[in-house]
Design a protein around this motif. Structure first.
Motif, mmCIF file in Angstrom:
data_model
loop_
_atom_site.group_PDB
_atom_site.id
_atom_site.type_symbol
_atom_site.label_atom_id
_atom_site.label_comp_id
_atom_site.label_asym_id
_atom_site.label_seq_id
_atom_site.Cartn_x
_atom_site.Cartn_y
_atom_site.Cartn_z
ATOM 1 N N VAL A 51 31.991 -90.992 40.202
ATOM 2 C CA VAL A 51 32.016 -88.937 40.033
ATOM 3 C C VAL A 51 31.746 -88.632 39.565
ATOM 4 O O VAL A 51 30.771 -87.060 39.516
ATOM 5 N N ARG A 52 31.109 -89.437 38.006
ATOM 6 C CA ARG A 52 31.165 -88.516 37.393
ATOM 7 C C ARG A 52 29.377 -87.964 36.830
ATOM 8 O O ARG A 52 28.937 -87.127 36.920
ATOM 9 N N LEU A 53 28.756 -88.818 36.873
ATOM 10 C CA LEU A 53 27.520 -88.835 37.195
ATOM 11 C C LEU A 53 26.860 -87.848 38.448
ATOM 12 O O LEU A 53 26.593 -86.785 38.177
ATOM 13 N N PHE A 54 27.873 -88.117 39.787
ATOM 14 C CA PHE A 54 27.315 -87.564 41.312
ATOM 15 C C PHE A 54 27.957 -85.787 41.048
ATOM 16 O O PHE A 54 27.407 -84.475 41.068
ATOM 17 N N ALA A 55 29.343 -85.556 40.114
ATOM 18 C CA ALA A 55 29.765 -84.123 40.237
ATOM 19 C C ALA A 55 29.140 -83.753 39.216
ATOM 20 O O ALA A 55 28.284 -82.231 39.145
ATOM 21 N N ASN A 56 28.327 -84.314 38.051
ATOM 22 C CA ASN A 56 27.407 -83.116 37.469
ATOM 23 C C ASN A 56 26.156 -82.899 37.902
ATOM 24 O O ASN A 56 25.721 -81.930 37.592
ATOM 25 N N MET A 57 25.425 -83.793 38.809
ATOM 26 C CA MET A 57 23.812 -82.989 39.295
ATOM 27 C C MET A 57 24.653 -82.101 40.395
ATOM 28 O O MET A 57 23.757 -80.839 40.462
ATOM 29 N N VAL A 58 25.189 -82.442 40.680
ATOM 30 C CA VAL A 58 25.895 -81.257 41.953
ATOM 31 C C VAL A 58 26.137 -80.159 41.334
ATOM 32 O O VAL A 58 25.262 -79.053 41.844
#
Lengths: 97, 252
Positions: free
Chosen positions: B177-184
């Motif tokens: 979630v950390r990687l996904f949320a940062n990129m989105v």
């Protein structure tokens, strides 16, 4: 040899003067800054809570005990989230970890 | 890709579309898959090409290849210790794949495959399985002692063990979630401010052009920030993988 040592010394001085040698980053907390820390803590809490709620619902479906295990795992998930945040801020190589 | 019309359409940039015509349509080969292949190809090309000359004084490519190698190597050995050396290829592949995925998303018309939870959770689940298998291989059944800290009162076991298990299971979730949320979040912000540029700029007169420079300036700053985030999130993913590997190798 002494010539080389003198060079290393001067190189280090020059690098510090130009600010090229960054201070050693603190291990285990790479995403510093208030927003980064807050975001990481939030993700830790929410993910643990999510896993707890998910486990509770799945176990309830399986055992037919809705909503008791869901409520129990909601509380356990919150506790796990707080544990995660505690671990985020506690020194890592400490005792008991 | 372009911001057109009068509404802010920030999420269509994450939509998957099949590429390569009928063949791609049939097998579900999307631009996301294409960018993943491109990332793997670029990483492989960088490492093979970069070190092919084996110069004593490295050129630019060789310096890039060597410094990325040394960066991850230092990270893994620093976190896991000397036993971590054999897990270096795993962490290095993950780091380079995610870094190139994030950076490819910064190229105009590029697609950020790390902005999809399916991709990031796939990677995080891989890390989770690998770390758990390594821990089981090294420690056998002692691994399950990880869920109950030594010296804790036995009465609390029914409370501590589920909490520790949930905490352990939440690792891949928080990692992905950390990687996904940062990129989105980054790409949505870029898109929103880019749309502001077009909306204000298309307003009448000099005032519109002048007003449009404000969100444009914000966007330029955001692109710099996003480049930082692209690197930082790959680093965070790699360092957390190493921390988990440390726990798997040493247990406590």
């Amino acid at each position: 040899m002494s010539e080389k040592d003198g060079f290393e010394e001067r190189l280090r001085e020059a690098r510090t003067r130009r600010g090229l040698d960054k201070p050693q980053a603190t291990r285990g907390s790479p995403n510093s800054g208030p927003w980064g820390v807050g975001f990481r803590a939030g993700v830790e809490v929410v993910s643990a809570l999510g896993v707890g709620v998910f486990l509770g619902i799945v176990l309830d479906r399986w055992l037919g005990t809705w909503p008791w295990l869901f409520l129990l795992f909601f509380v356990l998930g919150s506790a796990a989230g707080i544990l995660n945040v505690y671990r985020l801020f506690s020194p890592r190589r400490g005792a008991g970890r | 890709m372009a911001a057109e019309g009068k509404s802010i359409d920030a999420l269509s940039q994450f939509e998957l579309t099949p590429v390569l015509g009928a063949v791609g349509n049939a097998v579900g080969f999307t631009q996301s898959t294409a960018h993943m292949l491109l990332a793997v190809g670029l990483v492989t090309a960088l490492m093979l090409w970069g070190v092919s000359r084996r110069a004593i004084v490295p050129g630019r490519l060789q310096a890039l290849a060597e410094s990325s190698y040394e960066f991850v190597h230092e990270l893994v050995v620093g976190q896991v210790g000397d036993q971590g050396r054999k897990y270096f290829p795993f962490v290095f592949s993950l780091f380079m794949f995610i870094l190139f995925g994030n950076l490819l998303g910064m190229v105009p018309y590029g697609f950020t495959f790390t902005s999809h939870i399916a991709v990031t959770f796939g990677l995080a689940a891989l890390v989770f399985v690998v770390v758990t298998v390594i821990a089981l291989m090294i420690h056998g059944t002692h691994f399950f002692g990880y869920f109950f800290p030594e010296g804790a009162p036995k009465v609390l076991a029914p409370l501590i063990i589920p909490i520790e298990v949930i905490s352990y299971l939440s690792r891949p979730v928080s990692l992905s979630v950390r990687l996904f949320a940062n990129m989105v979040a980054g790409h949505v912000m870029l898109k929103v401010f880019a749309t502001f540029v077009v909306m204000i700029g298309s307003a009448a007169g000099v005032l519109g052009i002048l007003g449009a420079t404000l969100p444009l300036a914000v966007n330029i700053a955001l692109i710099g920030f996003e480049l930082l985030v692209a690197f930082l999130q790959a680093y965070v993913f790699a360092i957390l993988t190493s921390i988990y590997l440390h726990d798997a190798v040493h247990l406590h």
